[in-house]
Design an enzyme around this catalytic site. Structure first.
Site, PDB file in Angstrom:
ATOM      1  N   HIS A   1      10.824  -2.936   3.362  1.00  0.00           N
ATOM      2  CA  HIS A   1      11.433  -1.860   3.531  1.00  0.00           C
ATOM      3  C   HIS A   1      11.824  -1.273   4.554  1.00  0.00           C
ATOM      4  O   HIS A   1      11.154  -1.763   5.694  1.00  0.00           O
ATOM      5  CB  HIS A   1      10.432  -0.713   2.657  1.00  0.00           C
ATOM      6  CG  HIS A   1       9.187  -0.550   3.378  1.00  0.00           C
ATOM      7  ND1 HIS A   1       8.053  -1.582   3.530  1.00  0.00           N
ATOM      8  CD2 HIS A   1       8.397   0.455   3.800  1.00  0.00           C
ATOM      9  CE1 HIS A   1       7.025  -0.977   4.285  1.00  0.00           C
ATOM     10  NE2 HIS A   1       7.394   0.271   4.507  1.00  0.00           N
TER      11      HIS A   1
ATOM     12  N   HIS B   1      -0.603   5.358   9.288  1.00  0.00           N
ATOM     13  CA  HIS B   1       0.549   5.936   9.349  1.00  0.00           C
ATOM     14  C   HIS B   1       0.733   7.332   9.940  1.00  0.00           C
ATOM     15  O   HIS B   1       1.331   8.321   9.266  1.00  0.00           O
ATOM     16  CB  HIS B   1       1.260   5.954   7.840  1.00  0.00           C
ATOM     17  CG  HIS B   1       1.202   4.597   7.142  1.00  0.00           C
ATOM     18  ND1 HIS B   1       0.258   4.164   6.640  1.00  0.00           N
ATOM     19  CD2 HIS B   1       2.049   3.811   6.816  1.00  0.00           C
ATOM     20  CE1 HIS B   1       0.343   3.051   6.090  1.00  0.00           C
ATOM     21  NE2 HIS B   1       1.328   2.748   6.276  1.00  0.00           N
TER      22      HIS B   1
ATOM     23  N   GLU C   1       5.195  -4.488   8.842  1.00  0.00           N
ATOM     24  CA  GLU C   1       3.795  -4.537   8.575  1.00  0.00           C
ATOM     25  C   GLU C   1       2.994  -5.584   7.649  1.00  0.00           C
ATOM     26  O   GLU C   1       1.965  -5.880   7.871  1.00  0.00           O
ATOM     27  CB  GLU C   1       3.318  -3.243   8.079  1.00  0.00           C
ATOM     28  CG  GLU C   1       4.069  -2.978   6.541  1.00  0.00           C
ATOM     29  CD  GLU C   1       3.458  -1.386   6.200  1.00  0.00           C
ATOM     30  OE1 GLU C   1       3.331  -0.678   7.025  1.00  0.00           O
ATOM     31  OE2 GLU C   1       3.782  -1.324   4.849  1.00  0.00           O
TER      32      GLU C   1
ATOM     33  N   HIS D   1       0.970  -1.301  -0.131  1.00  0.00           N
ATOM     34  CA  HIS D   1      -0.198  -0.006   0.070  1.00  0.00           C
ATOM     35  C   HIS D   1       0.978   1.254  -0.148  1.00  0.00           C
ATOM     36  O   HIS D   1       0.526   2.239   0.293  1.00  0.00           O
ATOM     37  CB  HIS D   1      -1.076   0.013   1.143  1.00  0.00           C
ATOM     38  CG  HIS D   1      -0.288   0.001   2.720  1.00  0.00           C
ATOM     39  ND1 HIS D   1      -0.937  -0.717   3.532  1.00  0.00           N
ATOM     40  CD2 HIS D   1       0.634   0.473   3.012  1.00  0.00           C
ATOM     41  CE1 HIS D   1      -0.221  -0.630   4.585  1.00  0.00           C
ATOM     42  NE2 HIS D   1       0.873   0.291   4.237  1.00  0.00           N
TER      43      HIS D   1
HETATM   44 FE   LIG Z   1       2.223   0.822   5.790  1.00  0.00          FE
END
Ligand SMILES: [Fe+2]
Lengths: 116, 280
Positions: free
Chosen positions: B193, B59, B240, B12
């Protein structure tokens, strides 16, 4: 939680960072509102003073010292709102975290072709 | 009872939405990424879901650090896309599957979960981007949504096992729902990431590719992994990926991997998707 410090070069945003960075993150969070972005653009220091930032925190924000903002407890997801005002590319912030030049970061970490 | 028509796992990454906003879909950087999603989009159009359950994390847009729910569930009529600092995006609001959401909340609490229940709340790119990747840019979204927020920002984040357990309750909620809606479940986030620390820019393509196959064929090792294992393999923000476990646990033990796509890097992230269906 146990053991997270064992992973090299990877700060996790835990209680310590959350407490330390609360003011800086609250200030950045507020930039989600257009009126606050306007105030920030109009006078950064006055805007930062509204959130009670220390001299050290203010310097880091005003110098766009992305590495120091994180050291002071800033969480990337909040301080990205500062980069949205600028705007600063996220890869440049990544490079600052890694302590590399933007070009080196793009090529060595992200495998991008170097330009020229 | 309602029917689970499939499960989706997908990235996402916020810059995906930005790329679409700026008309960069067919640029050299982005075309291979978006092309790989076409098959998934096609699948979704043919699957005709009525409800999309979307598991994602905020976030630092909707929730600040003053209140950090480990799990939150939306029961709103409508969810507006939130301004993340760039201005409000020109995408339609998301209609909520209100009745099913409340039923899910009932089942969660009966199942010893304690979610925050949200009646009025906006959604960030964690939900927006998966919807755009699988439904395009329609005038109105063709499904109603059930948003599930998982805290992956401030430690302690929930354990992979806990995400898995939530998925088993989600399945019970769908199977005990008297309506005949067709439900698709989207577990979102990742892939590898890291945005902070001197390891920033870390991408682990091998682990990402293993994940896309493994989460479908044999998710057990991923359920059993610790949060630290996730951080080590997938990076601090790549952890995540635990949110895909909610989707996977709601599916049968045996699933068919219908579509798979991987591209790295998208912005600073290993990115991709899978579509799975329950095996006959
Ligand atoms: Fe995220």
């Amino acid at each position: 939680m146990p053991d997270t410090r064992a992973i090299p070069d990877t700060p996790l945003f835990d209680r310590e960072g959350s407490i330390r960075g609360y003011r800086i993150n609250k200030m950045a969070m507020a930039l989600g509102q257009p009126a606050n972005r306007d105030a920030f653009r109009a006078g950064e220091e006055a805007y930062l003073d509204r959130f009670g930032l220390s001299a050290e925190e203010k310097r880091a924000v005003m110098a766009r010292d992305w590495h120091d903002m994180v050291r002071l407890g800033g969480n990337l997801f909040f301080i990205l709102k500062i980069s949205a005002v600028d705007p600063t590319p996220i890869t440049q912030i990544g490079a600052a975290q890694a302590g590399m030049t933007h070009d080196d970061f793009l090529s060595e970490r992200l495998g991008k072709q170097r330009n020229g | 009872m309602a029917k689970i028509i499939g499960g989706v796992g997908t990235s996402h990454v916020p810059s995906i939405g930005v790329a679409l906003d700026r008309g960069l879909r067919d640029s050299a950087d982005w075309k291979p990424f978006f092309d790989g999603y076409e098959a998934g989009k096609q699948w979704m159009a043919e699957a005709r879901p009525d409800i999309a359950v979307v598991i994602f994390n905020d976030h630092g847009n909707t929730f600040f650090l003053d209140k950090v729910p480990t799990f939150a569930v939306g029961v709103a009529e409508s969810y507006q896309p939130i301004d993340e600092g760039w201005g409000k995006r020109a995408i339609p609001p998301f209609a909520g599957a209100v009745d099913f959401s409340w039923h899910f909340v009932d089942k969660l609490v009966e199942g010893h979960f304690d979610p925050m229940v949200c009646r009025e709340i906006e959604v960030d790119h964690g939900l927006q981007v998966p919807m755009e990747l699988f439904f395009g840019r329609p005038e109105n979204w063709p499904v109603k949504i059930v948003p599930i927020w998982v805290n992956t920002i401030q430690y302690p984040i929930p354990t992979p096992q806990r995400c898995w357990d939530m998925g088993t309750v989600l399945r019970q909620a769908i199977e005990s729902w008297p309506g005949d809606e067709r439900v698709v479940i989207l577990g979102t986030g990742g892939l590898s990431h890291q945005l902070q620390g001197s390891r920033a820019g870390f991408i682990n393509q091998a682990a990402d590719r293993a994940w896309l196959d493994g989460i479908a064929a044999n998710p057990e090792p991923y359920r059993a992994m610790s949060r630290e294992d996730y951080v080590e393999q997938f990076g601090s923000e790549g952890a995540e990926l635990i949110m895909w476990l909610v989707m996977r646990a709601a599916m049968n033990r045996d699933v068919s991997l219908i579509h798979k796509h991987y591209h790295a890097p998208a912005s600073m992230t290993g990115a991709g998707m899978i579509v799975v269906e329950n095996a006959a």
